[in-house]
Design a protein around this motif. Structure first.
Motif, short mmCIF file in Angstrom:
data_model
loop_
_atom_site.label_atom_id
_atom_site.label_comp_id
_atom_site.label_asym_id
_atom_site.label_seq_id
_atom_site.Cartn_x
_atom_site.Cartn_y
_atom_site.Cartn_z
N ARG A 23 0.82 -1.20 0.00
CA ARG A 23 0.00 0.00 0.00
C ARG A 23 0.85 1.26 0.00
O ARG A 23 0.47 2.28 -0.53
CB ARG A 23 -0.94 0.00 1.20
CG ARG A 23 -1.98 -1.09 1.14
CD ARG A 23 -2.83 -1.14 2.38
NE ARG A 23 -3.65 0.05 2.49
CZ ARG A 23 -4.59 0.20 3.42
NH1 ARG A 23 -4.82 -0.75 4.30
NH2 ARG A 23 -5.30 1.32 3.49
N SER A 24 2.05 1.20 0.58
CA SER A 24 2.88 2.39 0.65
C SER A 24 3.80 2.52 -0.55
O SER A 24 4.15 3.62 -0.94
CB SER A 24 3.71 2.36 1.94
OG SER A 24 4.58 1.25 1.93
N THR A 27 1.31 2.70 -6.32
CA THR A 27 0.21 3.64 -6.43
C THR A 27 -1.09 2.94 -6.76
O THR A 27 -1.13 1.74 -7.03
CB THR A 27 0.50 4.68 -7.52
OG1 THR A 27 0.64 4.01 -8.76
CG2 THR A 27 1.77 5.45 -7.21
N TRP A 28 -2.16 3.75 -6.72
CA TRP A 28 -3.52 3.28 -6.92
C TRP A 28 -3.70 2.44 -8.16
O TRP A 28 -4.33 1.41 -8.14
CB TRP A 28 -4.44 4.50 -6.98
CG TRP A 28 -3.95 5.50 -7.96
CD1 TRP A 28 -4.29 5.66 -9.26
CD2 TRP A 28 -2.94 6.48 -7.71
NE1 TRP A 28 -3.58 6.66 -9.85
CE2 TRP A 28 -2.74 7.19 -8.93
CE3 TRP A 28 -2.19 6.84 -6.60
CZ2 TRP A 28 -1.83 8.22 -9.03
CZ3 TRP A 28 -1.29 7.88 -6.72
CH2 TRP A 28 -1.12 8.55 -7.92
N SER A 379 -5.62 10.14 4.18
CA SER A 379 -4.61 9.12 4.46
C SER A 379 -3.21 9.73 4.57
O SER A 379 -2.37 9.24 5.32
CB SER A 379 -4.63 8.04 3.38
OG SER A 379 -4.32 8.59 2.10
N SER A 419 -8.39 9.27 0.24
CA SER A 419 -7.12 8.54 0.29
C SER A 419 -6.22 9.07 -0.82
O SER A 419 -6.63 9.91 -1.62
CB SER A 419 -7.35 7.03 0.13
OG SER A 419 -7.91 6.75 -1.14
N HIS A 420 -5.01 8.59 -0.85
CA HIS A 420 -4.01 9.11 -1.78
C HIS A 420 -4.49 9.13 -3.24
O HIS A 420 -4.22 10.08 -3.97
CB HIS A 420 -2.73 8.28 -1.65
CG HIS A 420 -1.53 8.89 -2.30
ND1 HIS A 420 -1.12 10.20 -2.09
CD2 HIS A 420 -0.62 8.36 -3.17
CE1 HIS A 420 -0.03 10.45 -2.80
NE2 HIS A 420 0.29 9.35 -3.46
N PRO A 421 -5.23 8.11 -3.72
CA PRO A 421 -5.66 8.13 -5.12
C PRO A 421 -6.96 8.86 -5.39
O PRO A 421 -7.46 8.81 -6.51
CB PRO A 421 -5.81 6.65 -5.45
CG PRO A 421 -6.18 6.02 -4.17
CD PRO A 421 -5.43 6.77 -3.12
N SER A 422 -7.54 9.54 -4.41
CA SER A 422 -8.88 10.10 -4.60
C SER A 422 -8.95 11.14 -5.71
O SER A 422 -10.03 11.37 -6.27
CB SER A 422 -9.39 10.72 -3.29
OG SER A 422 -9.72 9.71 -2.35
N LEU A 434 -11.20 0.26 -4.97
CA LEU A 434 -10.26 1.26 -4.48
C LEU A 434 -10.56 1.67 -3.05
O LEU A 434 -9.65 2.01 -2.29
CB LEU A 434 -10.25 2.46 -5.41
CG LEU A 434 -9.20 2.45 -6.54
CD1 LEU A 434 -7.81 2.53 -5.95
CD2 LEU A 434 -9.32 1.20 -7.40
N THR A 437 -9.01 -1.16 -0.95
CA THR A 437 -7.56 -1.24 -0.93
C THR A 437 -6.88 -0.01 -0.35
O THR A 437 -5.74 -0.10 0.11
CB THR A 437 -7.00 -1.47 -2.35
OG1 THR A 437 -7.49 -0.43 -3.21
CG2 THR A 437 -7.43 -2.81 -2.89
N THR A 438 -7.54 1.15 -0.37
CA THR A 438 -6.89 2.37 0.10
C THR A 438 -7.49 2.94 1.37
O THR A 438 -6.90 3.83 1.97
CB THR A 438 -6.96 3.47 -0.99
OG1 THR A 438 -8.33 3.85 -1.19
CG2 THR A 438 -6.36 2.98 -2.29
#
Length: 517
Positions: A23-24, A27-28, A379, A419-422, A434, A437-438
């Motif tokens: 996860r770190s 990427t998405w 996140s 989250s990061h990919p939003s 997504l 997973t995020t």
């Protein structure tokens, strides 16, 4: 005008627990691809839903541009161990322009694919990121991507004429509710369409942020989504006149060496990547200025992607003197670097939109002399990360606060529930996977709507000096406050639906950490 359709919350009841390292590190889109492969193998419901249309007063056009440099630029002398070729040499620059288009235009080419062809290039890049690249897995990954997402297209119409101010205003019905929208379009059109140069994150490409860019384009802005050839993109096809197409896949530290054959450190590698990105940003600015100066015909002729036939009519219609630089994750770090010593002729940026500045992409530049808007996803703020000996959150906050002290109005806020990919396309294509997973809790349309809404307010501020929406808020949260998280906090300012319109409750999605107020 509502930027996205009304939808009910789809907060998942349970989340898929991926390993923290996965996860770190990735990427998405890579996470999504791995989950897609699992769905394919185990006959679970497949991935895609179409990307939604844009909601602003303008239709959206798109043009791929790949043009050569006057002479190649060797950004760093590091070379590939296997071929001894320069790893950080810029020969061409590739980006997609998203822009407001005329109404009822007939496009001359098919819409762009979300994953550009040949799909095998992206598939092999993903496999390489995941350390599973071999002949068999590359074929499997290519087949799965082609079957499940090969048909997804970006909604923007390709190579249609740029909109003019009159067509946009006349397309908006003159109702009381639309008067502000008409005034906004008129204001944005003064001095030419504002231009935003956007830098993507690690394991990403120019097609990861098409909806964010398209929504801004539908509101009158021109957005150039870069594709970086610095090793961060899964795979990119380089096209040069008189030469066969060349594929450049992702690469990392172990694959390169100094010109004298020594190993590079991680910091040296990241510095070369960021310098490479800065050069590509400068070359993008150069091409956009050529178009605006009346050399659109020459740019079209040199464009290896055979798009931009209408550039001949773009003279004087872009505001290339006061551009905006933006980026996400690694791209946010790159965008901050592009502000060093500026504004300048090569980097004429009067402001910056910084989304989740990188935690593992090198030092963050603090030599900033223009207004900036920094947005953390939930996140990004909630997870403590040690960054060069101190908390990453504190480093970002101090950079923004120091910019305010220098007299540059700047903001730092957290978008709650995201989250990061939003801000990317991936959650729109598969919201449930997504979210699992995020860990995002906000509805995907709602989350992206908030990013667009606040970005637009910042761009409006750069054009008019007026602070509105989130930009009017006081910094009530010096630190991220988990206890007043998603859907909880609303400042006691007495606004309601009658005074604030349909989005009067948007404040419950934000925490403001730094502002000039």
């Amino acid at each position: 005008m509502k930027p996205f359709p009304e939808v009910k919350s789809n907060t998942p009841l349970m989340r898929l627990r991926l390993p923290r390292t996965l996860r770190s590190r990735y990427t998405w889109r890579l996470i999504a691809v791995i989950v897609i492969v699992s769905c394919y193998v185990f006959s679970l419901p497949p991935f895609p839903r179409p990307l939604p249309n844009y909601s602003g007063p303008y239709p959206v056009g798109a043009v791929d541009i790949e043009t050569p440099l006057a002479s190649p630029r060797i950004i760093d002398t590091a070379r590939f161990k296997e071929t001894k070729e320069h790893a950080f040499e810029v020969d061409t620059v590739l980006f997609t322009l998203y822009y407001p288009a005329i109404h009822h235009a007939t496009h001359r080419q098919a819409k762009h694919d979300w994953i550009p062809k040949p799909i095998s290039v992206t598939a092999e890049g993903y496999a390489k990121f995941a350390h599973i690249d071999n002949f068999i897995m590359n074929k499997v990954m290519t087949g799965v991507l082609k079957a499940l997402v090969g048909h997804i297209q970006i909604p923007a119409q390709v190579d249609v004429p740029l909109a003019d101010l009159v067509s946009a205003v006349t397309a908006i019905p003159e109702t009381r509710d639309n008067m502000k929208e008409i005034e906004k379009v008129i204001q944005i059109g003064k001095g030419g369409h504002p231009v935003i140069v956007f830098s993507h994150g690690m394991a990403s490409s120019r097609t990861d942020y098409t909806h964010y860019a398209g929504e801004l384009a539908s509101r009158g802005y021109v957005v150039a989504l870069l594709e970086h050839r610095d090793g961060s993109c899964p795979g990119s096809v380089i096209m040069e006149s008189g030469k066969p197409d060349h594929i450049k896949l992702t690469f990392n530290v172990p694959e390169v060496e100094t010109s004298s054959g020594k190993e590079l450190t991680v910091d040296e590698f990241k510095r070369a990547q960021l310098d490479f990105r800065e050069a590509e940003i400068e070359e993008t600015v150069r091409v956009l200025k050529l178009i605006n100066e009346g050399q659109g015909k020459e740019v079209f002729k040199s464009n290896m992607r055979d798009e931009g036939v209408d550039f001949v009519n773009w003279k004087g219609r872009l505001n290339t003197d006061d551009m905006i630089v933006a980026g996400h994750s690694y791209g946010a770090t790159g965008a901050m670097q592009a502000l060093r010593g500026g504004p300048s002729a090569e980097r004429p940026f009067k402001g910056a939109i910084i989304l989740d500045p990188g935690k593992q992409s090198g030092q963050l530049n603090d030599d900033i002399r223009v207004p900036v808007l920094v947005i953390h996803s939930n996140s990004w703020s909630s997870k403590y990360s040690l960054f060069y000996g101190r908390a990453h959150f504190d480093t970002v906050r101090d950079i923004v606060e120091n910019n305010v002290l220098r007299g540059m109005p700047s903001w730092f806020a957290t978008s709650l529930g995201t989250s990061h990919p939003s801000v990317t396309d991936a959650p729109l294509l598969e919201p449930l996977l997504l979210s699992w997973t995020t860990g995002a809790r906000i509805n995907v349309y709602e989350g992206l709507r908030e990013y667009v809404h606040v970005s637009e307010d910042f761009l409006w501020f750069l054009s008019t000096g007026e602070e509105r929406g989130l930009l009017k808020e006081k910094p009530e949260f010096p630190q991220y406050d988990e206890g007043k998280g998603f859907g909880v906090w609303k400042p006691a300012q007495g606004e309601n639906e009658k005074t604030m319109g349909a989005w009067f409750d948007w404040r419950r999605y934000w925490q403001v950490h730094v502002s000039p107020n």
